[in-house]
Design an enzyme around this catalytic site. Structure first.
Site, PDB file in Angstrom:
ATOM      1  CE  LYS A  80      -2.162   1.782   3.649  1.00 18.91           C
ATOM      2  NZ  LYS A  80      -3.209   2.018   4.655  1.00 18.91           N
TER       3      LYS A  80
HETATM    4  C1  5RP Z   1      -2.906   4.377   8.795  1.00 17.04           C
HETATM    5  C2  5RP Z   1      -3.135   3.567   7.606  1.00 17.04           C
HETATM    6  C3  5RP Z   1      -4.409   3.757   6.881  1.00 17.04           C
HETATM    7  O1  5RP Z   1      -5.024   2.531   6.799  1.00 17.04           O
HETATM    8  C4  5RP Z   1      -4.168   4.307   5.506  1.00 17.04           C
HETATM    9  O2  5RP Z   1      -3.501   5.517   5.568  1.00 17.04           O
HETATM   10  C5  5RP Z   1      -5.452   4.378   4.673  1.00 17.04           C
HETATM   11  O3  5RP Z   1      -6.326   5.278   5.177  1.00 17.04           O
HETATM   12  P1  5RP Z   1      -6.570   6.705   4.514  1.00 17.04           P
HETATM   13  O4  5RP Z   1      -7.265   6.443   3.202  1.00 17.04           O
HETATM   14  O5  5RP Z   1      -7.460   7.410   5.501  1.00 17.04           O
HETATM   15  O6  5RP Z   1      -5.241   7.360   4.316  1.00 17.04           O
HETATM   16  O7  5RP Z   1      -2.341   2.747   7.244  1.00 17.04           O
HETATM   17  O8  5RP Z   1      -1.580   4.276   9.147  1.00 17.04           O
END
Ligand code: 5RP
Length: 271
Positions: free
Chosen positions: A173
């Protein structure tokens, strides 16, 4: 990949189109009661039927999700820091693989902080988690976390994503950025994008989703741009239409506007 790993992986990245809409609600693990996620089950309940999978910690899973759900669980297993603590990058593995198996999860998620003070520690955490995941057939999602002062450009994100893949992550991610296609190109495993901070208008988040998919992302792991919307159900449906049905931004926004008429204002607002 063995059968169990393949089976779990197919619950995260859907085999029919290679895409994924993961709902992220793990923010409290270092941010505490984040706006509109103050009472997690109220935020989660209306959205869960529309998510391909949900990403959260064991504490929120146990307290805020009905165990009869058939939505695949992506368990965040890194943490140990807080927004007011010494250094956000000083994460460790906070949940054992045995606990994850008991919770019947489909994937484990952990943050790496490339370029930060505790880079080494977080990369070793990832390598160790991959070893455990391989042993029990559970895929690993590496989250490329970025510090407040770090530039989220393609050069940095490509570095972080590639390192995650080299250490054995099955999915990565990251954030969308200019020249995102080069980040995708350099990463041999599927990349999904976080939404980041709530954007001013819903159409902006839809555009972000659309561009990421066009540039090769396998989907989203999105939180705030869904549940901080006044109409979160309409928003997740619109995001899903881009990821799985190849809707244009215009079509997805039309869907959002149509769906929002059916939805009461965000219930997380009216606790
Ligand atoms: C927090 C995360 C979140 O899951 C990630 O950032 C996704 O959420 P958003 O779309 O609100 O950024 O890993 O550390």
């Amino acid at each position: 990949m063995d059968w169990g790993m393949k089976n779990r992986f197919s619950r995260i990245i859907r085999p029919n189109d290679g895409r994924c809409v993961m709902l992220a609600v793990d923010h409290g693990y270092f941010l505490g009661p984040t706006e509109r996620l103050e009472v997690p089950y109220k935020t989660i309940k209306p959205l869960l039927p529309f998510a391909d999978s949900i990403m959260l910690t064991r504490g929120i899973l146990r307290t805020s999700v009905n165990p009869s759900t058939d939505v695949p669980i992506v368990l965040r297993v890194s943490g140990g820091t807080s927004i007011i603590g010494e250094d956000l990058s000083k994460e460790t593995i906070t949940t054992s693989i045995q606990e994850a198996i008991k919770l019947n999860v489909s994937c484990l998620a952990l943050s790496i902080f490339v370029g930060s003070k505790y880079e080494h520690q977080t990369l070793v955490n990832l390598a160790n988690l991959v070893d455990s995941g391989e042993k029990y057939g559970i895929p690993i999602l590496a989250v490329t976390a970025v510090g407040k002062d770090m530039v989220r450009d393609a050069r940095y994100l490509a570095l972080a994503c590639r390192i995650a893949a080299e250490l054995g992550a099955h999915v990565v991610k990251t954030y969308y950025c200019e020249n995102f296609e080069t980040v995708v190109e350099g990463c041999p495993v599927p990349i999904i994008i976080a939404g980041g901070k709530k954007l001013e208008k819903e159409i902006d988040a839809l555009e972000l989703t659309f561009k990421a998919i066009q540039d090769g992302a396998a989907g989203v792991d999105m939180g705030r741009n869904i549940w901080q919307s006044d109409f979160p159900v309409a928003m997740i449906k619109a995001v899903k239409s881009i990821v799985h049905e190849n809707y244009s931004v215009k079509e997805a926004y039309e869907l959002f506007n149509k769906e929002k008429k059916k939805e009461h204002k965000n219930p997380a607002l009216t606790r």
